[in-house]
Scaffold this active site. Structure first.
Site: not given
Lengths: 616, 215
Positions: A83, A112, A148, A177-178, A261, A263, A265, A276, A310-311, A336, A339, A458
Site C-alpha cells: 500500500h 518540449d 515501505w 528513472s526519477s 524526507h 521525498e 517534500y 497556488s 526526526h524519523h 510552510t 505559504k 502501527r
C-alpha cells in the site's frame, strides 16, 4: 473583454521532423512528446492509486473488528508494505511526473523538455520498475512484507525472502528513472523558458516542480546506494547490514531517510504549487505574496535535506543529534506557515467561485494544516518517543499526504484535465466526489489520532477486543469505503467526460498562465509561435492590461520537433535485464543471473550507441 | 512587436536569439547538455558521498582482519593514481583541440585518455586480485572488505563507463558524426564527467588510502 484570445490570426508554423510520427500503439511506444509521456505517467498513477487503495481497503477490513483473521501475518504485512510503496512511488510520484511532464513545458512556453528521449527513458524505466516490484506476487505468490521503509537488517536474506529482491530491484529502477527525470527537468525549467520569462515570472507550479526536480536528483542517490548495499548483501554475501559482523542498523535508516524526507517534500510541493495556481484563478486576483510563496518553497527544499533524523529519534542517535534534528524540523514550520498565510491572504475578502477544482484547493489548506501541526508535535523528541510507531503517526502523514498531496492532485485534475482532453469534467459528479472524499477521508483518519493516543501501534494485524480500540477502528474502516466510492465517482466522471464532456475551449477558467493560451488539447508543437512573456501573469495581462498584449510575430516560425524513437525503450529494457540478472544472480528462479547481466550491459552499450547516432 | 514589449523583454531577458529548434533554446546562455551534466554531477556527489560515507561510518568497526593497513600498498596505488591524474591532462588537451577545430588531434588525446583510464582500471583489477588471493580479503570477510570493494568498485565502474564513452566519441569523430564547432560541447561535457571521476579518486586516495598511514 474582447475575444482577445484570437491567436488563430497568427501564421501557422512550418513544423518538421526528421522521421514522421507513427500512429496508434506504435506512436505511444516510441513517443518522445512530453504531453503523451505526461498522459502515460498520469494514467499509470491513477491505475496504481486504485491498486494501492484496494490494498488499503483489504487491510482496513481486517482491522475493522478485533480478533479477526482474514489477512494475517505476512499477507497483512505485504498489503501494508505494498500500500505504502504503491502510493508513494507508483501513484503519487507518477501523477506528479504526469503534471510536470504535461504542464511544465506549456507553462514556461517551451516546445518540449530539454531532452525528450531521456524523458521517454525515464518513463519506460519507471514502467519497468513498477512491474518489477509487483512481479513478486506472480513469481513468489507473496508481496514484500518488510514495510515501505524496508529497514535492514529486517530486509536481509536472514529475515526476508525472495519478495524483497523484487522490492529492491524495482525501487532501484524507479530511483534511476526519477534521478534522470530530475536532471532533465532542472535543465528544462532553467533553460527552456520563453523569452522574457525571468525566474520570478515562472509560474509557482513550475517553480515547485523545479524545486522537487533538484530534490529528486540529489535525494535519490542515497537510497540507490542503500538499495545497492542491500542487493549486495542478499546476492554477493557482503556484510553491510549484518549485525553479527559488526554492521549497524543505523546505516540503512540514515541512507533511507536522507532520501525519505526530501521525498516527502517531493510529494507535497507540487500540490502546493497546484493550489497556488488555482486560488488566484478563482479569486480573480494575483497570488498574495507571490515571491514569498516561491522562496518559501525553495527554502523547504533546502531544509528538507537537514531533517531526516526526526524519523530516527527512537533509534538512539544521541541527544546532540536529536536536538539538532528537532531544531531543523521545527524550522520547516516557518516557510510552510508563510505559504498557508499567503493562501489565506489570497482568499481573504475575495469574490470567489467554487468549481470542484477550487473546492479541493481550498480544503487542501485546513487538511494539510492539521497534518502539519501534528507533524510539528513529532519534531519534539520527547513527544515523538511517545507517538513513534503509533496510529497517531499514521494519522499525521495521511493528513499530509491524502488531505494535502492527493487533494492537491485532485484539484489539479479538475483544473487541468480540460486542457489535456479538451472536455470539461462534470461539476455535479465532481462535487459529489469532493464532499464524499472529504468526509470519508476525515472519518478514516481523524479517529487514528485517538487510536494512537490510546496506544495502538502501527503494523499489527489485529488487536484484542478489550484494548478499547474497537469503535475508532470500525469508524475508520467505514471511512475507507466512502473514500473508495468517491474515487470511483471520479474515475467514472473522468471516463465519461472524454466522450460526453462539454468542449473546454482554450481557456475555460479565464486563467493566468501560458498553457491556457494554446488549444485544448495543445498541438504537438504546443504553441504556433513562441510567446513572449511580459509579466507574472502573462495571459491575464494579455486579456485585461492594456500594453501587455502577447505580441504575435508577423512571419510563421519554423519548428523542428524531435522524432519518435525506440532507443529510450531499448536502454530501459537493457537496464531492466541487468536488474533482473542481479535479482536472479544466484539462480533462484531457475535461471542463472550473470549471463543476463552481461547481455543487459552489452544491450545498454549498443542501444546508447544507437541513441547517440540517431538523427533527431 | 510594440516598443513597449521590446522594452519589457530587454530589461529582463538576457541574450535571446532564435528559438526554433529545442537545442538552440537556452535562457541561461549555457548549453542544455552542459547544464544537465552539472546537475548530474551534483547527483553523483550524493552517490559517492553515500558510498564514501558508508566506508567511514564503518571504519574501524570490522570484527576481524585484514585491516586497511595490512592490504594497502601505497606504491602501486600511487602509480595508478598518477596515471589517472595524467588522463585529466590529456582529456583537457582533447577538449581544447576540439574547440580549436582539430578533430583528429582531439581524437588522439581522447584515445590516450581512454588508454590511461583503462590502465587505471587494469591496476584496480590487479589490486583487487592481490587483495583477494594474497591478503585474503573478500567481499564477505568483514565490513572493511564490503565497504572497500563496493566503494572502489563503483568508482572503477565509473572509470570504465568513461572509457566506453571516450571510445564511442572517438568512433563518432572518425565517422564524422561528431564535428567540431557546435558539437565540441559534447566533448567538453565528457571532459566534465572525466574530471569529476578523477576528483572522486583524489578524495578516495587521500582519505581512504593515505590517511590510514597518518600517525
Amino acid at each position: 473583454m474582447a475575444s482577445i484570445l484570437d491567436f488563430a490570426a497568427a501564421q501557422k508554423p512550418i513544423y518538421h521532423q526528421e522521421r514522421p510520427s507513427k500512429t496508434g500503439l506504435l506512436d505511444w511506444l516510441t513517443t518522445v512528446d512530453h504531453k503523451k509521456i505526461g498522459i502515460l505517467y498520469g494514467g499509470a498513477g491513477l491505475f496504481w492509486l486504485m491498486v494501492g487503495g484496494l490494498e488499503a481497503l483489504l487491510f482496513r477490513i481486517q482491522l475493522a473488528k478485533p480478533d479477526q483473521h482474514i489477512f494475517i501475518g505476512d499477507t497483512y504485512n505485504g498489503l501494508v508494505t505494498m500500500h505504502a510503496t504503491t502510493m508513494v512511488f507508483l501513484a503519487v510520484m507518477p501523477m506528479i511526473a504526469g503534471f510536470s511532464n504535461y504542464f511544465v513545458p506549456l507553462m514556461i512556453g517551451a516546445r518540449d523538455v530539454a531532452f525528450p528521449r531521456m524523458n521517454a527513458f525515464s518513463w519506460w524505466t519507471f514502467f519497468a520498475g513498477s512491474l518489477t516490484i509487483n512481479a513478486s506476487l506472480l513469481f513468489c505468490g507473496a508481496f514484500p512484507a518488510a514495510g515501505w521503509t524496508g529497514y535492514a537488517p529486517l530486509t536481509t536474506s536472514e529475515f526476508s525472502g525472495m519478495p524483497i529482491d523484487f522490492w529492491w530491484a524495482g525501487l532501484t529502477l524507479l530511483a534511476v528513472s526519477s534521478m534522470v527525470a530530475g536532471v532533465n527537468f532542472v535543465v528544462t525549467i532553467l533553460n527552456l523558458r520563453a523569452p522574457g520569462m525571468t525566474l520570478m515570472r515562472v509560474p509557482v507550479l513550475a517553480w515547485m516542480m523545479l524545486v522537487i526536480q533538484f530534490l529528486l536528483a540529489f535525494s535519490f542517490p542515497p537510497i540507490t546506494v542503500g538499495l545497492i548495499l542491500l542487493a549486495f548483501d542478499r546476492t554477493f554475501g557482503t556484510v553491510f547490514y549484518s549485525t553479527n559482523m559488526g554492521g549497524d542498523p543505523h546505516l540503512w535508516q540514515h541512507l533511507f531517510w536522507l532520501f525519505g524526507h526530501p521525498e516527502v517534500y517531493v510529494l507535497i510541493l507540487p500540490s502546493m504549487g497546484i493550489v497556488s495556481e488555482i486560488l488566484p484563478v478563482f479569486t480573480r486576483r494575483p497570488l498574495f505574496g507571490h515571491h514569498a510563496v516561491i522562496f518559501s518553497g525553495v527554502f523547504i527544499g533546502f531544509v528538507g535535506f537537514g531533517v531526516w533524523g526526526h524519523h530516527m529519534f527512537t533509534a538512539g542517535m544521541g541527544p546532540i543529534a536529536d536536538a539538532a534534528f528537532a531544531s531543523t524540523t521545527a524550522i520547516v514550520a516557518i516557510p510552510t506557515g508563510v505559504k498557508i498565510f499567503n493562501w489565506l491572504g489570497t482568499l481573504w475578502n475575495s469574490k470567489m467561485t467554487f468549481p470542484t477544482a477550487m473546492l479541493f484547493a481550498i480544503s487542501f489548506i485546513p487538511m494539510f494544516t492539521i497534518g502539519g501541526l501534528s507533524g510539528m508535535m513529532h519534531a519534539s523528541p520527547p513527544l515523538d518517543l511517545q507517538q513513534h510507531d503509533t496510529y497517531f503517526v499514521v494519522a499525521h502523514f495521511h493528513y499530509v499526504l491524502v488531505g494535502g498531496a492527493l487533494q492537491g492532485l485532485f484539484a489539479g485534475f479538475y483544473f487541468y484535465i480540460p486542457k489535456i482532453s479538451g472536455k470539461m469534467l462534470d461539476e455535479t459528479l465532481g462535487k459529489i466526489h469532493f464532499w464524499v472524499f472529504l468526509v470519508g477521508f476525515n472519518v478514516t483518519f481523524f479517529p487514528m489520532h485517538l487510536l494512537g493516543n490510546h496506544g495502538m501501534p502501527r503494523r499489527i494485524y489485529t488487536y484484542p477486543a478489550d484494548a478499547g480500540w474497537n469503535t475508532e477502528n470500525l469508524i475508520a474502516t467505514g471511512g475507507v469505503f466512502l473514500m473508495t466510492a468517491a474515487t470511483l465517482v471520479f474515475v467514472y466522471n473522468l471516463l465519461t467526460s472524454l466522450k460526453n464532456g462539454k468542449d473546454a475551449g482554450s481557456d475555460p477558467w479565464d486563467a493566468n498562465t501560458l498553457e491556457w493560451m494554446t488549444t485544448s488539447p495543445p498541438p504537438v508543437h504546443n504553441f504556433d509561435f513562441t510567446p513572449i512573456v511580459l509579466s507574472e501573469r502573462p495571459l491575464w495581462d494579455h486579456k485585461y492590461t492594456p500594453g501587455f498584449e502577447i505580441p504575435v510575430p508577423e512571419k510563421a516560425e519554423e519548428i523542428h520537433m524531435p522524432s519518435p524513437s525506440w532507443k529510450p525503450m531499448w536502454v530501459s529494457a537493457s537496464a531492466g535485464v541487468i536488474i533482473v540478472g542481479l535479482l536472479t544472480f544466484n539462480g533462484v528462479l531457475g535461471i542463472p543471473g550473470w549471463p543476463l547481466c552481461i547481455v543487459g550491459a552489452v544491450g545498454v552499450i549498443l542501444s546508447v550507441y544507437a541513441w547517440v547516432s540517431e538523427p533527431v | 512587436m510594440s516598443a513597449h514589449a521590446e522594452n519589457l523583454i530587454h530589461d529582463d531577458a538576457p541574450g535571446h536569439e532564435g528559438h526554433g529548434a529545442l537545442s538552440e533554446n537556452n535562457f541561461l546562455g549555457l548549453p542544455n547538455i552542459k547544464l544537465a551534466m552539472w546537475a548530474f554531477l551534483g547527483s553523483e556527489c550524493m552517490f559517492f558521498g553515500s558510498l564514501i560515507g558508508t566506508y567511514f561510518f564503518y571504519h574501524g568497526n570490522s570484527l576481524g582482519g585484514p585491516l586497511p593497513k595490512d592490504v594497502f600498498s601505497i606504491g602501486i596505488t600511487s602509480i595508478s593514481t598518477f596515471l589517472l591524474l595524467m588522463s585529466s591532462v590529456t582529456m583537457a588537451l582533447g577538449v581544447d583541440a576540439m574547440k580549436q577545430q582539430k578533430p583528429l588531434t582531439a581524437r588522439t588525446f581522447i584515445l590516450l585518455t581512454a588508454a590511461l583510464g583503462a590502465t587505471f582500471v587494469g591496476f584496480q583489477v590487479f589490486e583487487f586480485h592481490e587483495f583477494y588471493t594474497e591478503k585474503h580479503l573478500a567481499l564477505s570477510t568483514s565490513l572493511f572488505g564490503s565497504t572497500f570493494y563496493t566503494m572502489t568498485g563503483f568508482h572503477g565502474t565509473h572509470v570504465t563507463v568513461g572509457v566506453i564513452w571516450l571510445v564511442i566519441m572517438s568512433i563518432l569523430i572518425t565517422k564524422k558524426k561528431l564535428v567540431p564547432g557546435k558539437e565540441a560541447v559534447n566533448v567538453e561535457v565528457m571532459g566534465l564527467y572525466w574530471h569529476f571521476v578523477d576528483i572522486v579518486w583524489i578524495v578516495i586516495f587521500t582519505f581512504v588510502y593515505l590517511l590510514e598511514f597518518l600517525k
